[in-house]
Write an enzyme that holds these catalytic residues in place. Structure first.
Site, PDB file in Angstrom:
ATOM      1  N   TYR A   1       0.517  -1.665  -0.119  1.00 31.75           N
ATOM      2  CA  TYR A   1      -0.084  -0.228   0.141  1.00 31.75           C
ATOM      3  C   TYR A   1       0.737   1.017   0.482  1.00 31.75           C
ATOM      4  CZ  TYR A   1      -3.304  -3.534   1.269  1.00 31.75           C
ATOM      5  OH  TYR A   1      -4.551  -4.317   1.649  1.00 31.75           O
TER       6      TYR A   1
ATOM      7  N   ASN B   1     -13.402   6.459   6.052  1.00 31.66           N
ATOM      8  CA  ASN B   1     -13.281   5.438   7.468  1.00 31.66           C
ATOM      9  C   ASN B   1     -12.017   5.439   7.850  1.00 31.66           C
ATOM     10  OD1 ASN B   1     -15.668   4.258   5.914  1.00 31.66           O
ATOM     11  ND2 ASN B   1     -14.417   2.552   4.436  1.00 31.66           N
TER      12      ASN B   1
ATOM     13  N   ASP C   1      -5.612  11.538   3.213  1.00 36.01           N
ATOM     14  CA  ASP C   1      -5.882  11.564   1.863  1.00 36.01           C
ATOM     15  C   ASP C   1      -7.628  12.146   2.284  1.00 36.01           C
ATOM     16  OD1 ASP C   1      -6.936   8.843   2.720  1.00 36.01           O
ATOM     17  OD2 ASP C   1      -7.832   8.824   0.870  1.00 36.01           O
TER      18      ASP C   1
ATOM     19  N   HIS D   1      -4.560   6.447  -1.008  1.00 39.42           N
ATOM     20  CA  HIS D   1      -4.408   6.539   0.614  1.00 39.42           C
ATOM     21  C   HIS D   1      -3.938   6.401   1.887  1.00 39.42           C
ATOM     22  CE1 HIS D   1      -8.702   5.945   2.265  1.00 39.42           C
ATOM     23  NE2 HIS D   1      -8.808   4.541   2.581  1.00 39.42           N
TER      24      HIS D   1
ATOM     25  N   PHE E   1      -5.143  -1.572  10.191  1.00 37.40           N
ATOM     26  CA  PHE E   1      -5.847  -0.558   8.290  1.00 37.40           C
ATOM     27  C   PHE E   1      -6.389   0.146   8.547  1.00 37.40           C
ATOM     28  CE2 PHE E   1      -4.164  -4.504   7.238  1.00 37.40           C
ATOM     29  CZ  PHE E   1      -3.251  -4.848   6.370  1.00 37.40           C
TER      30      PHE E   1
ATOM     31  N   ASN F   1      -9.354   1.345   8.092  1.00 32.44           N
ATOM     32  CA  ASN F   1     -10.589   1.473   8.409  1.00 32.44           C
ATOM     33  C   ASN F   1     -10.726   1.370  10.569  1.00 32.44           C
ATOM     34  OD1 ASN F   1     -11.457   1.376   6.124  1.00 32.44           O
ATOM     35  ND2 ASN F   1     -12.651  -0.519   5.663  1.00 32.44           N
TER      36      ASN F   1
END
Length: 197
Positions: A24, A122, A101, A29, A74, A76
């Site tokens: 990632y 989230n 972001d 994000h 993560f 969320n």
């Protein structure tokens, strides 16, 4: 509640949002992580694993005592590590600054604000829930809306495009400057200096 200077006179928890792991690392994000990496370079320090559930770097930035926090959870579930760090460093919500972001801003545009909704983000939703309030500072890094009918959830998990990457270092640098201005001069001065148009 109207607050101009984060956590006046005390420790600041400065959280950057993203997803952990190399897969990632270059995603839109992960803009929050990327800005924190720039701030860590300015502080001349390295992130270390912390019991709050994040990677943490303690030091001074813009004359303030700060703890940079990159949640290991993560996106969320960002709230647990951010609230955990706030508890550990004895920082109230108005001493928390979150860099994230933002789909509703053009690429590279910056907006700073105190409080407000999560706008479908989230990570922010999780932080608001864990802190028990939406009254914390946000530094929003524009990643633009997805093209055509692309799902926003897919879009933010894609890397910055080749064209975007040409300006990325400059935009991250400018966002790091905005964070420093917020800590040193307060929200109004930072907004006046960094909000375009």
């Amino acid at each position: 509640m109207d607050v101009d200077l984060p956590g006046a006179g005390e420790q600041i928890v400065l959280a950057g949002l993203g997803n952990p792991g190399p897969r990632y690392a270059g995603n839109r994000h992960n803009a929050g992580f990327l800005v924190l990496d720039e701030l860590a370079a300015r502080m001349g320090g390295k992130f270390k694993s912390h019991k709050s559930g994040g990677e943490v770097l303690e030091g001074r930035l813009a004359g303030r005592k700060v703890a940079l926090v990159k949640p290991r959870s993560f996106m969320n579930l960002s709230g647990g590590p951010v609230a955990g760090a706030a508890r550990f460093f004895k920082v109230g919500p108005d001493g928390v600054v979150v860099v994230h972001d933002e789909l509703d801003l053009p690429y590279g545009a910056l907006k700073l604000k105190f409080g407000g909704g999560d706008n479908g983000h989230n990570g922010l939703r999780s932080i608001t829930k864990s802190l028990g309030t939406k009254d914390y500072f946000r530094v929003r890094f524009g990643v633009d809306r997805p093209p055509g009918r692309m799902d926003p959830a897919d879009y933010v998990l894609k890397d910055f495009s080749t064209v975007e990457r040409r300006e990325l270092a400059l935009n991250l640098d400018r966002c790091a400057d905005a964070v420093e201005a917020l800590l040193e001069k307060g929200l109004l001065a930072a907004q006046n200096a960094f909000h375009a148009g």
